[in-house]
Design an enzyme around this catalytic site. Structure first.
Site, PDB file in Angstrom:
ATOM      1  N   ASP A   1       0.849  -1.185   0.000  1.00 36.84           N
ATOM      2  CA  ASP A   1       0.000   0.000   0.000  1.00 36.84           C
ATOM      3  C   ASP A   1       0.893   1.246   0.000  1.00 36.84           C
ATOM      4  O   ASP A   1       1.809   1.356   0.828  1.00 36.84           O
ATOM      5  CB  ASP A   1      -0.899  -0.005   1.239  1.00 36.84           C
TER       6      ASP A   1
ATOM      7  N   GLU B   1      -4.707   2.370  -4.219  1.00 33.41           N
ATOM      8  CA  GLU B   1      -3.244   2.451  -4.161  1.00 33.41           C
ATOM      9  C   GLU B   1      -2.638   1.159  -3.627  1.00 33.41           C
ATOM     10  O   GLU B   1      -1.478   1.139  -3.217  1.00 33.41           O
ATOM     11  CB  GLU B   1      -2.802   3.639  -3.300  1.00 33.41           C
TER      12      GLU B   1
END
Length: 258
Positions: free
Chosen positions: A128, A170
């Site tokens: 992430d 993301e």
């Protein structure tokens, strides 16, 4: 790419085989030819109803062999085109990477292969990008998109045998093949170094956090999501510990790798 099957077989005949094959995700378009001595019209009709693309009665006369080979070539060309179309449809439009559902499909397939005796060590990781919302809020979504594309290039520095996916937003996922948690950890540490050397859009200092889970040797494909959840827990712990680090999930504890 292509399956040629008899009809009369022990335990599972060709008709049952094709019916079961067509129930498997991504296998519904695999071309199947029945090559059988069952030559009656009714038997051939059964074959097509079961899901075969063609039905050839054997023995094949010598004069008919070029036609048989030409048919195989035609089906292979169509199969390749269909496979390419499916791959293009499934890829994430922004990064060009396979998507979340492909990740679970690949993980399940590799676990299933182990259930059949392949005995290949697998590890999964979720990554992430840190503070990515701030990038979007401060610099705009176009810059954020460039960052995601750049990080996809960074991920390409992993081994060719490892599979990379865009998990969503993301987040990215990696399926490590022939790698235990320690080896996956080492690979992600190298990736952190590569990422810090990479010139991201506007020279922004982009870091990532990661969580790793080593898939047990006795894993079952039906539990694929549960294994990924463990990697997600390790990722959450890495972010909670300060971000820009990788943590490995352990049954009794989360071991930090920074």
């Amino acid at each position: 790419d292509l399956i040629i099957s008899d009809v009369n077989m022990p335990r599972c005949d060709g008709l049952q085989f094709v019916k079961r094959l067509r129930e498997i995700p991504n296998a519904e378009f695999v071309p199947v030819i029945f090559l059988s001595a069952r030559i009656s019209v009714g038997q051939q009709e059964e074959g097509f109803i079961a899901g075969a693309d063609n039905y050839i009665c054997k023995p094949i006369e010598r004069s008919q062999r070029p036609i048989f080979l030409a048919m195989i070539k035609s089906l292979l060309i169509k199969s390749a085109a269909q496979k390419n179309n499916l791959c293009e449809l499934s890829k994430d439009k922004l990064t060009g990477l396979p998507r979340r559902e492909d990740f679970f499909c690949a993980l399940s397939k590799h676990i299933s292969a182990n259930e059949r005796g392949s005995n290949v060590q697998l590890s999964v990781a979720l990554l992430d990008l840190d503070f990515f919302k701030q990038v979007n809020d401060t610099h705009g979504h176009l810059v954020g998109d460039k960052i995601l594309q750049g990080f996809s290039e960074v991920l390409s520095s992993l081994r060719e045998s490892d599979f990379i996916f865009r998990y969503g937003g993301e987040e990215f996922a990696v399926l490590f093949v022939n790698a235990d948690a320690k080896q996956a950890q080492t690979a992600l540490e190298r990736l952190r170094s590569v990422n810090k050397e990479y010139r991201h859009e506007k020279d922004l200092p982009i870091t990532f956090s990661g969580g790793v889970f080593e898939v047990p040797k006795d894993a079952v494909s039906s539990q694929a999501e549960a294994y990924v959840e463990k990697a997600d827990k390790a990722l959450y712990s890495a972010k909670k510990a300060g971000r820009d680090r990788v943590q490995v999930y352990h049954p009794t504890q989360l071991q930090e790798v920074s």
